[in-house]
Design a protein around this motif. Structure first.
Motif, short mmCIF file in Angstrom:
data_model
loop_
_atom_site.label_atom_id
_atom_site.label_comp_id
_atom_site.label_asym_id
_atom_site.label_seq_id
_atom_site.Cartn_x
_atom_site.Cartn_y
_atom_site.Cartn_z
N ILE A 152 0.83 -1.00 -0.07
CA ILE A 152 -0.05 -0.03 0.11
C ILE A 152 0.92 1.45 0.04
O ILE A 152 1.85 1.51 1.01
N PRO A 153 0.89 2.07 -0.94
CA PRO A 153 1.70 3.38 -0.87
C PRO A 153 0.94 4.62 -0.04
O PRO A 153 -0.15 4.80 -0.24
N ILE A 154 1.69 4.98 0.88
CA ILE A 154 1.18 5.83 1.84
C ILE A 154 2.29 7.02 2.24
O ILE A 154 3.19 6.95 2.23
N VAL A 155 1.33 8.13 1.84
CA VAL A 155 2.16 9.24 2.05
C VAL A 155 1.76 10.11 3.22
O VAL A 155 0.33 10.46 3.49
N ILE A 156 2.69 10.46 4.21
CA ILE A 156 2.14 11.13 5.62
C ILE A 156 2.75 12.31 5.45
O ILE A 156 3.90 12.80 5.24
N PHE A 157 1.97 13.43 5.53
CA PHE A 157 2.57 15.00 5.98
C PHE A 157 2.59 15.19 7.24
O PHE A 157 1.39 15.09 7.82
N GLY A 158 3.63 15.34 8.07
CA GLY A 158 3.45 15.54 9.56
C GLY A 158 4.04 14.47 10.29
O GLY A 158 3.43 13.51 10.32
N THR A 159 5.04 14.68 10.86
CA THR A 159 5.80 13.40 11.67
C THR A 159 5.97 13.73 13.20
O THR A 159 6.92 13.36 13.55
N GLU A 187 4.50 0.69 1.68
CA GLU A 187 5.60 1.75 1.31
C GLU A 187 5.30 3.03 1.78
O GLU A 187 4.39 3.79 1.27
N ILE A 188 5.87 3.61 2.84
CA ILE A 188 5.82 4.82 3.33
C ILE A 188 6.68 5.82 3.07
O ILE A 188 7.91 5.78 3.19
N VAL A 228 10.34 2.57 4.64
CA VAL A 228 9.92 3.93 5.60
C VAL A 228 10.91 4.96 4.89
O VAL A 228 12.27 4.84 5.01
N GLN A 229 10.44 5.84 3.96
CA GLN A 229 11.27 7.02 3.48
C GLN A 229 10.99 8.29 4.29
O GLN A 229 9.90 8.59 4.00
N SER A 230 11.95 8.60 4.91
CA SER A 230 11.75 10.05 5.69
C SER A 230 12.24 11.08 5.01
O SER A 230 13.57 11.00 4.52
N LYS A 269 1.93 16.01 -6.04
CA LYS A 269 1.92 15.76 -7.35
C LYS A 269 2.29 14.30 -7.87
O LYS A 269 1.83 13.66 -8.90
N GLU A 270 3.50 13.96 -7.26
CA GLU A 270 4.28 12.60 -7.73
C GLU A 270 3.68 11.38 -7.16
O GLU A 270 4.08 10.24 -7.30
N ALA A 271 2.72 11.66 -6.20
CA ALA A 271 2.14 10.29 -5.78
C ALA A 271 1.36 9.49 -6.72
O ALA A 271 0.74 9.78 -7.84
N GLN A 272 1.30 8.19 -6.61
CA GLN A 272 0.70 6.97 -7.26
C GLN A 272 -0.88 7.40 -7.33
O GLN A 272 -1.30 8.22 -6.37
N ASP A 273 -1.67 6.98 -8.24
CA ASP A 273 -2.96 7.26 -8.39
C ASP A 273 -3.80 6.52 -7.25
O ASP A 273 -4.95 6.98 -6.96
N ASP A 274 -3.27 5.39 -6.78
CA ASP A 274 -4.00 4.58 -5.59
C ASP A 274 -3.16 4.69 -4.19
O ASP A 274 -3.30 4.02 -3.40
N VAL A 275 -2.77 6.18 -4.03
CA VAL A 275 -1.91 6.50 -2.84
C VAL A 275 -3.00 6.67 -1.71
O VAL A 275 -4.14 6.93 -1.86
N TYR A 276 -2.62 6.44 -0.52
CA TYR A 276 -3.28 6.80 0.57
C TYR A 276 -2.58 7.85 1.39
O TYR A 276 -1.27 8.06 1.67
N PHE A 277 -3.36 9.09 1.48
CA PHE A 277 -2.82 10.42 1.89
C PHE A 277 -3.04 10.43 3.24
O PHE A 277 -4.38 10.22 3.62
N LEU A 278 -2.24 10.99 4.04
CA LEU A 278 -2.35 11.31 5.44
C LEU A 278 -1.81 12.68 5.97
O LEU A 278 -0.75 12.90 5.77
#
Length: 335
Positions: free
Chosen positions: A166-173, A190-191, A209-211, A222-231
């Motif tokens: 699951i591609p997950i992009v998290i803004f704020g850690t 894949e975070i 995990v990529q920080s 913009k560069e996230a996959q189409d099936d991304v999970y955004f947080l």
């Protein structure tokens, strides 16, 4: 979590290892066909279900590291009976391969496939009659009828090579972001996590995990996959709004969760409507995040609730998407 990407990353160390794969399964078993475990003489990644079956597999794998030839494939089939102190009652085939990253043909082809981000359909195929394993693309699958008649009936394990993580992009850690990452990284995900505050960057050492320390959050929308999970979990409501607006205007994601209260959601919805976001797009925003039935505001509780929500959404998606091929063991009859 052991998946194709983590396997490739481990192999880049050029350390020999045994790849243990669950093949044919009959009846009940701790893990499903295709489950994997990587074993070296001092390390184990992944699991085939724990218990005495896994203990046997680890010990047998360490023996194979010493006694098997490089890239040799072997197998062991066993019943899950009281002799293993397991009463599942099923039958499980375990496939062992001693892999030398420098000489494994299929591993090199798999690495190239992922590094080049190829989109053509491909599989890892294990012929459990001949004990061989090879990489197969969609084009190769049409090359039928070229084998001798004696080899036309096969027992094979066919594993699709599309990335199921699951591609997950998290803004704020901050506190909640770190808690979510700490729970998520054990799963097939894949975070990518982004924060402008260097002191808040996660210290977790996990290959999925990529920080990223950056103020340029827009690039990762913009560069996230189409099936991304955004947080979206940042320290600033203004920044939360800007990222939320960009995500909804992009309009390509599988899930979008925004941390906050119902009051924050109402205020954001009013502003987003004024900026041109449609009602349909607004309905894609989950706020508050997590399962409504789980109460609590501590980072650990919020994280558990969010992870459960993500898994629930993914499970629903898998159950309704017949195009996602799963690993399978089967007998092929050529005519």
């Amino acid at each position: 979590m052991l998946n194709w990407n983590t396997l490739i990353q481990f192999a880049s160390k050029q350390t020999e290892f045994i790849l243990v794969t669950v093949g044919m399964v009959k009846g009940s078993s701790p893990r499903e066909t295709g489950a994997k475990m990587l074993v070296t003489d001092h390390q184990v990644l992944g699991t085939i279900g724990g218990g005495n079956l896994e203990f046997f597999a680890i010990e047998h794998a360490k023996q194979c590291l010493v006694s098997s030839a490089k890239n040799e494939v072997s197998q062991h089939t066993t019943s899950l009976t009281p002799s293993y102190d397991q009463c599942c009652g099923g039958v499980v085939q375990l496939i062992f391969e001693r892999i030398d990253p420098q000489t494994s043909t299929w591993l090199k082809e798999l690495t190239e496939y992922y590094n080049q981000k190829q989109t053509n359909q491909a599989w890892l195929v294990t012929d459990t009659q001949k004990n061989i394993r090879f990489f197969k693309t969609f084009e190769h699958s049409h090359q039928c009828g070229t084998e001798p008649k004696a080899l036309c009936e096969k027992e094979i394990l066919q594993e699709p090579l599309h990335n199921q993580a699951i591609p997950i992009v998290i803004f704020g850690t901050g506190h909640v972001g770190k808690a979510i990452i700490n729970q998520l990284h054990h799963l097939n995900v894949e975070i990518t996590c982004i924060d402008s505050r260097e002191e808040q960057m996660p210290t977790i050492d996990a290959c999925n995990v990529q920080s990223i320390h950056s103020k340029n959050w827009n690039k990762y929308v913009k560069e996230a996959q189409d099936d991304v999970y955004f947080l979206v979990l940042t320290h600033s409501h203004t920044l939360d709004y800007e990222i939320s607006e960009a995500i909804l205007k992009r309009n390509k994601h599988h899930y979008f969760g925004l941390i906050g209260s119902k009051t924050k959601k109402i205020r954001f919805q009013r502003q987003l409507k004024a900026s041109g976001i449609t009602e349909k797009q607004l309905n894609q925003m989950t706020c508050p995040i997590g399962l409504p039935s789980i109460k609590g505001k501590t980072p650990g509780v919020i994280a558990a609730s969010v992870v459960a929500q993500i898994l629930q959404i993914q499970s629903q998606s898998l159950s309704t998407n017949d195009s996602i091929e799963q690993p399978k063991h089967r007998r092929i009859h050529h005519v």
